[in-house]
Design an enzyme around this catalytic site. Structure first.
Site, PDB file in Angstrom:
ATOM      1  N   HIS A  46       0.850  -1.197   0.000  1.00  0.00           N
ATOM      2  CA  HIS A  46       0.000   0.000   0.000  1.00  0.00           C
ATOM      3  C   HIS A  46       0.882   1.243   0.000  1.00  0.00           C
ATOM      4  O   HIS A  46       1.761   1.374   0.851  1.00  0.00           O
ATOM      5  CB  HIS A  46      -0.920   0.007   1.220  1.00  0.00           C
ATOM      6  N   LEU A 141      -7.668  -2.953  11.474  1.00  0.00           N
ATOM      7  CA  LEU A 141      -7.804  -1.536  11.779  1.00  0.00           C
ATOM      8  C   LEU A 141      -8.424  -1.300  13.155  1.00  0.00           C
ATOM      9  O   LEU A 141      -9.337  -2.005  13.571  1.00  0.00           O
ATOM     10  CB  LEU A 141      -8.635  -0.856  10.690  1.00  0.00           C
ATOM     11  N   ASP A 180      -9.226   6.766   8.428  1.00  0.00           N
ATOM     12  CA  ASP A 180     -10.682   6.699   8.489  1.00  0.00           C
ATOM     13  C   ASP A 180     -11.153   5.320   8.918  1.00  0.00           C
ATOM     14  O   ASP A 180     -12.081   5.184   9.722  1.00  0.00           O
ATOM     15  CB  ASP A 180     -11.269   7.026   7.102  1.00  0.00           C
ATOM     16  N   ASN A 210      -7.905  11.811   4.766  1.00  0.00           N
ATOM     17  CA  ASN A 210      -7.682  11.985   3.325  1.00  0.00           C
ATOM     18  C   ASN A 210      -8.941  11.786   2.497  1.00  0.00           C
ATOM     19  O   ASN A 210      -8.898  11.883   1.258  1.00  0.00           O
ATOM     20  CB  ASN A 210      -6.565  11.066   2.830  1.00  0.00           C
ATOM     21  N   HIS A 289      -4.716   3.831  -2.957  1.00  0.00           N
ATOM     22  CA  HIS A 289      -4.710   3.112  -1.671  1.00  0.00           C
ATOM     23  C   HIS A 289      -3.748   1.931  -1.684  1.00  0.00           C
ATOM     24  O   HIS A 289      -2.890   1.808  -0.804  1.00  0.00           O
ATOM     25  CB  HIS A 289      -6.126   2.638  -1.349  1.00  0.00           C
ATOM     26  N   HIS A 584     -25.468 -16.544  27.061  1.00  0.00           N
ATOM     27  CA  HIS A 584     -24.384 -16.400  28.025  1.00  0.00           C
ATOM     28  C   HIS A 584     -23.649 -17.714  28.294  1.00  0.00           C
ATOM     29  O   HIS A 584     -22.739 -17.742  29.117  1.00  0.00           O
ATOM     30  CB  HIS A 584     -24.936 -15.867  29.357  1.00  0.00           C
TER      31      HIS A 584
END
Length: 869
Positions: A46, A141, A180, A210, A289, A584
Site C-alpha cells: 500500500h 484496523l 478513516d 484523506n 490506496h 451467556h
C-alpha cells in the site's frame, strides 16, 4: 552591529532555512521512493498513506519524537502505526534512523528489499518481535489505536508509582497514525471513550483525514463530524488543514499545542492527499490506496533527477536539485537509483538516532541516581524498579504465597472428601469377591466446594497483594455487575486507576491505582492490554464472562501473534451459567480458543489446577532476563494464558488417587486423576494383594476438563456399581465352560479418569508421557472425552475414540435443570459410556473371530495416535 553585517546575517539565516527546507523536501521524496521501491519489488503493498503521510513521518522522526535505535529505552516515545497496511512507511523510517544497526535485527536495506516476502523481517503488516522498532502488531484496523491507549495507561501508572521530584523516569508520549478505517472500527471508539474519561494527556493521535477508501470516497460510508465526536469524548481536538506541507514546523506546532494541556488526550485532524506527489492520475484517488504505482519511474525522474526537480519551478526543488547533483556525482549516475538514500538524508536521521541514544544513556544515569537516592528511604520501591527493569516482575515469595493458600484449601478438602474405591481392599486369604464400596468422611455429604471463579479470584488476590506489577481489570457493567461477579478487583490492595478529578471522595483513586475500570468495553479492554504489555514493566490481566471474550477475539489473536504474556480470566463457562441462557453459555468458545496458535487455554478442574494455571503465567515473569534489547530474541517462548473458570462448584467429589497434584498436572497439560486400581504396586509391607500388570491397564478411560472431570468421577462411581452388580449376576447365571472375565480382587470394569486442563501443554510433552496417560497404543482400551463446554467435531478425536459433547447451544433454566435436560448429569454420562462399552463388545472385525463373550473379548476400533510407538 553595522547594517551590512545585519544584512549578511539575515542572508545566512535565510540560506540556512532554505537548506533545511531542501533537506526536509529531499527527505520526504526519499521516504516516498523507498516505500514505492519496496512495494514495486514485492508487487504487493500500500502506497497511498506512505506518500500522503511522508511529511508527517519526516517531522516525527526528524524533529519531534525521542527514540533510541540501539536500546530498548523504557522512556522512549512510542509510535503506533494503527493503519498497519502502510507498513512500508514504518519500515522506511526504521531503516533511515538505524534501528538495530550492528545487530542481527537491523532494519537493513536488504530487509527493505525483502518486503512482504516469506520469512523476511519486513512482513506485510508490522509485527512485534519481528522487526526492530515495531512496538505492536497492527493491521486489523483500530487495534493499534486501542494499543496506544494501553501504552498511555502504562506510562501514567508507572509515572505515578515511580516518579519523584527531579526524577521524571516515565514521561514519554505515545503517537498514533490512524485513518478513516481505524476510526470507523468499534474498538477505536471504545478505546477513545475510555482514554477521554481517563484524561490520558500524553496520547497524541494523528488522524489522516484523506477522505478516500479503497472503494472510493469516505462519503460512501462515513459522514461523521470526527472533531465534534472526539471533543464530546473528552479529547483535545486540533485542526491541521495543510498536512501535505513539507514544513515540519506545522507538525511541531500541532504537537506543542497538544502537549500544552494536561487534561485530555489529543487528536490532530490532519487533512492530507492520499498518494500525494504521485501525479494527477493517482493523487487523491481510491486507486492510490493499494498496489504499486505504474508511473514509478516518472516519479523517480521527478524527485531524483536535477532536470525533473527544476521543472517544478519551486525554489525549494532547485535547492534539492543541487543536492541530487552532488549525490549523482558521488555515485556516477544520471538519476538516483532504486533503493537509494542520499547521504545527507541518511546523516540527518542517523544523527537523530544518535541524539536519542545519548538521551537513553542519560536516562539510565538518572535511574542509577534515583536508586542511590531512594534506596535507604524507600528500599521496596527501588527494588521493585530494579527487578522489573531486569525482567523479574514477581516478588521472591510469590510461589510461597501460593503454597500457603493451597495448603489451607487442601486441608479443608482432605477433611471433607471421601474415597472412591475401584474395589475393596482385600487380604490374600480372602476368597469371596467383596461388594463394591465407597468411603466417605463424616460430614462430607453436606460439603460444598467453592465456585471456580471464586478460586481464581482468591488466587489472583493472593498474588496482587505482594506483587505491585500486576495490573488489570474487568469489562463490566453496572447493571449486570460483571466485574464484581468476576471477583478480580480488590480496592484495598489495588485502588482505582482514575484521575482524582473523576472520582472525588473515592479512596485510592489515582494513576497509581492498579485496577482499570474498563466499563462495558470488552474489545477495547483486550486491545488495551496488548499496549500495556508492550510498554513493559507490568503484568496485565483482563476478566469478563467467558462468552464476552468473543467480542475481543481479534485482540487476543494479536496478543498470541505478538507473544504477549497476558492473563485472561474467563468466568461463567459452559451451561452451568443457567438462567441467563444460551446467549451467556459459551459452549463454543473453548474450541475457538484452542484453535488459536500460541495461546495456552487452561480449564482447571479444582483449586490445585487453578493455582497451577497462575503459575504457568507467573513462570514467564519470575526470572531475570535482558529487556534492554530493542527486540527480544525471536525464539523467546512467551505466550498469553486463558483461564476458563466456572460459575458453580469446582472440584472432585472424591480424593484423587494417582499421586500427582493438579498444580503439577496443569504444567503437563493432562494427567491421571483417578486410576483404575487402589492397591500399591511396590509395597509388600502393606499386606495388600499385588495386582498383575494387566490389572493396571484400564478398560475405559474418561477424559474431561473443568467441572467435567468431577462429572466423570461421579459417572465412574455409577459404572462401578453397575459393573459390580452385573458381575454378581454373571456369577449366579454362568454355569458353563466360559471362565469369568475377572478375578475376585478387581472390579468388572477398570476405569481411569484423566484431567486435561490444557491441550497445548499436553501436546508439548514427550510421547512417552502422553502414552503413559492416554495408553493410546493399547488398542483394547475404550477412551471417551466428556466436555459440556465444547461442541461436537472440534478436535477431541486426537485423544479419544468417542466423545460426549455439546451438540448445540444451551438453554435457559436453573443450572441443574439445564444439565439434566441436555443430558450432562452423571447418570446420563454413565449410560452413554456403558452403551459405548456394550456396543463395542458386539463388533468383530476379523474373519473367524468368535462372537460376543461378554466383557472378556471385544475388538477396539481405535487408530494409533500420530507418533505413537
Amino acid at each position: 552591529m553595522s547594517t551590512m553585517q545585519e544584512a549578511s546575517d539575515l542572508s545566512k539565516l535565510k540560506e540556512a532555512a532554505g537548506d533545511d527546507a531542501a533537506l526536509d523536501t529531499l527527505s520526504i521524496y526519499t521516504i516516498r521512493l523507498l516505500a514505492a521501491d519496496m512495494v514495486d519489488k514485492a508487487s504487493s503493498g500500500h502506497l497511498g498513506t506512505p506518500f500522503g503521510c511522508a511529511p508527517l513521518a519526516n517531522a516525527l522522526w526528524g524533529k519531534i519524537m525521542h527514540f533510541s535505535p540501539f536500546q530498548r529505552w523504557l522512556n522512549r516515545d512510542r509510535f503506533v502505526l494503527s493503519v498497519g497496511h502502510a507498513s512500508a512507511l514504518l519500515y522506511v523510517m526504521l531503516h533511515l534512523t538505524g534501528n538495530g544497526l550492528g545487530g542481527q535485527y537491523v532494519v537493513s536495506m536488504e530487509r527493505l528489499k525483502q518486503f512482504r516476502q516469506a520469512g523476511s523481517s519486513t512482513p506485510g503488516h508490522p509485527e512485534f518481535r519481528m522487526t526492530s522498532g515495531v512496538e505492536v502488531t497492527t493491521g486489523p484496523l483500530g487495534q493499534g489505536f486501542a494499543n496506544a491507549v494501553g501504552m498511555a495507561i502504562a506510562e501514567a501508572h508507572l509515572a505515578a508509582r515511580f516518579n519523584k521530584e527531579g526524577f521524571p523516569l516515565f514521561d514519554n508520549y505515545t503517537y498514533v497514525l490512524a485513518g478513516d478505517g481505524c476510526l470507523m472500527e468499534g474498538v477505536s471508539q471504545e478505546a477513545a471513550s475510555l482514554a477521554g474519561h481517563l484524561k490520558l494527556s500524553k496520547l497524541i493521535v494523528f488522524y489522516d483525514d484523506n477522505k478516500i477508501t479503497i472503494d472510493g470516497g469516505t462519503n460512501l460510508a462515513f459522514s461523521e463530524d470526527t472533531a465534534t465526536i472526539f471533543a464530546a469524548k473528552g479529547w483535545n481536538v486540533i485542526q491541521l488543514p495543510n498536512g501535505d506541507s513539507h514544513d515540519p514546523r506545522i507538525f511541531e506546532k500541532a504537537v506543542e499545542e497538544a502537549k500544552s494541556q494536561t487534561e485530555k488526550p489529543s487528536i490532530i485532524v490532519m487533512r492530507t492527499t492520499i498518494g500525494a506527489g504521485a501525479g494527477p492520475n493517482v493523487e487523491g484517488k481510491s486507486k492510490a490506496h493499494g498496489g504499486k504505482f505504474a508511473n514509478l519511474e516518472e516519479i523517480r525522474a521527478k524527485y531524483f533527477s536535477p532536470d525533473g526537480l527544476r521543472k517544478s519551478g519551486q525554489a525549494v526543488d532547485k535547492k534539492v536539485a543541487e543536492m541530487v547533483e552532488s549525490e549523482m556525482a558521488r555515485i556516477g549516475e544520471k538519476v538516483l537509483p532504486k533503493f537509494f538514500v542520499p547521504s545527507q538524508v541518511e546523516r540527518k536521521f542517523r544523527q537523530r538516532g544518535d541524539e536519542g541514544d545519548q538521551m537513553a544513556c542519560a536516562w539510565n544515569r538518572m535511574v542509577g541516581k534515583y536508586c542511590r537516592t531512594f534506596r535507604e528511604s524507600e528500599p521496596n520501591l527501588v527494588q521493585d524498579l530494579e527487578d522489573r527493569m531486569h525482567g523479574k516482575y514477581l516478588s521472591d515469595n510469590w510461589r510461597k504465597d501460593l503454597d500457603e493458600y493451597l495448603r489451607k484449601e487442601m486441608k479443608i478438602l482432605d477433611a471433607n472428601l471421601g474415597t472412591l474405591l475401584n474395589h475393596a481392599e482385600v487380604r490374600e486369604e480372602e476368597v469371596a469377591p467383596p461388594p463394591f464400596k465407597r468411603l466417605k468422611s463424616d460430614g462430607a455429604l453436606g460439603f460444598k466446594q467453592k465456585a471456580g471463579r471464586v478460586y481464581a479470584s482468591e488466587v489472583l488476590k493472593c498474588l496482587v497483594q505482594n506483587n505491585p506489577a500486576i495490573m488489570g481489570g474487568a469489562a463490566d457493567a453496572s447493571v449486570c455487575q460483571v466485574a464484581s461477579s468476576c471477583g478480580v478487583h480488590f480496592p484495598e490492595l489495588q485502588g482505582h486507576f482514575l484521575p482524582a478529578s473523576r472520582a472525588p471522595g473515592l479512596a485510592k483513586a489515582s494513576y497509581a491505582g492498579r485496577y482499570i475500570h474498563f466499563g462495558v468495553r470488552e474489545h477495547a479492554m483486550l486491545a488495551i492490554l496488548n499496549g500495556v504489555c508492550s510498554y513493559s514493566l507490568i503484568i496485565p490481566y483482563g476478566c469478563t464472562f467467558t462468552v464476552f471474550f468473543q467480542y475481543g477475539l481479534p485482540a487476543i489473536r494479536m496478543a498470541a501473534i505478538s507473544k504477549f504474556p497476558i492473563f485472561y480470566i474467563g468466568t461463567h463457562d459452559s451451561i452451568d451459567v443457567g438462567e441467563d441462557g444460551p446467549t451467556h453459555q459459551p459452549v463454543e468458545v473453548l474450541p475457538q480458543l484452542r484453535a488459536m496458535p500460541n495461546l495456552l487455554v487452561v480449564r482447571p478442574a479444582d483449586v490445585s489446577e487453578t493455582v497451577g494455571a497462575f503459575e504457568v503465567l507467573g513462570d514467564q515473569y519470575a526470572n531475570f532476563r535482558d529487556i534492554s534489547q530493542y527486540v527480544d530474541p525471536k525464539p523467546l517462548a512467551r505466550r498469553p494464558v486463558f483461564l476458563m473458570t466456572s460459575r458453580g462448584e469446582l472440584g472432585f467429589p472424591y480424593k484423587p488417587n494417582a499421586g500427582i497434584s493438579g498444580r503439577e498436572g496443569v504444567k503437563r497439560g493432562a494427567y491421571v486423576v483417578h486410576d483404575c486400581f487402589d492397591v500399591p504396586m511396590d509395597d509388600p509391607a502393606a499386606g495388600l494383594v499385588k495386582l498383575p500388570t494387566g490389572a493396571r491397564v484400564p478398560d475405559i478411560i474418561l477424559i474431561g476438563s473443568g467441572q467435567d472431570v468431577g462429572l466423570c468421577m461421579k459417572a465412574k462411581e455409577i459404572l462401578l456399581k453397575w459393573s459390580s452388580s452385573f458381575y454378581e449376576q454373571l456369577h449366579k447365571s454362568f454355569d458353563g465352560p466360559v471362565p469369568l472375565p475377572v478375578s475376585h480382587n478387581q472390579p468388572c470394569l477398570k476405569i481411569r479418569i484423566i484431567s486435561m486442563p490444557c491441550w497445548e501443554l499436553f501436546d508439548e510433552q514427550d510421547q512417552d508421557y502422553q502414552e503413559s496417560v492416554l495408553l493410546s497404543n493399547y488398542t483394547d482400551v475404550l477412551s471417551i472425552y466428556v466436555e459440556k463446554a465444547a461442541t461436537k467435531n472440534t478436535g477431541h478425536d486426537k485423544y479419544a475414540q468417542y466423545s460426549v459433547l455439546m451438540p448445540s447451544f444451551g438453554l435457559s433454566g436453573k443450572g441443574a435443570d439445564v444439565e439434566r435436560k441436555l443430558e450432562f448429569t452423571e447418570d446420563f454420562v454413565a449410560s452413554k459410556v456403558w452403551a459405548a462399552w456394550i456396543d463395542r463388545g458386539r463388533h468383530v472385525q476379523v474373519a473367524a473371530d468368535t462372537g460376543d463373550r461378554g466383557f472378556s473379548t471385544w475388538v477396539s476400533r481405535m487408530a494409533r495416535r500420530v507418533g505413537g510407538n
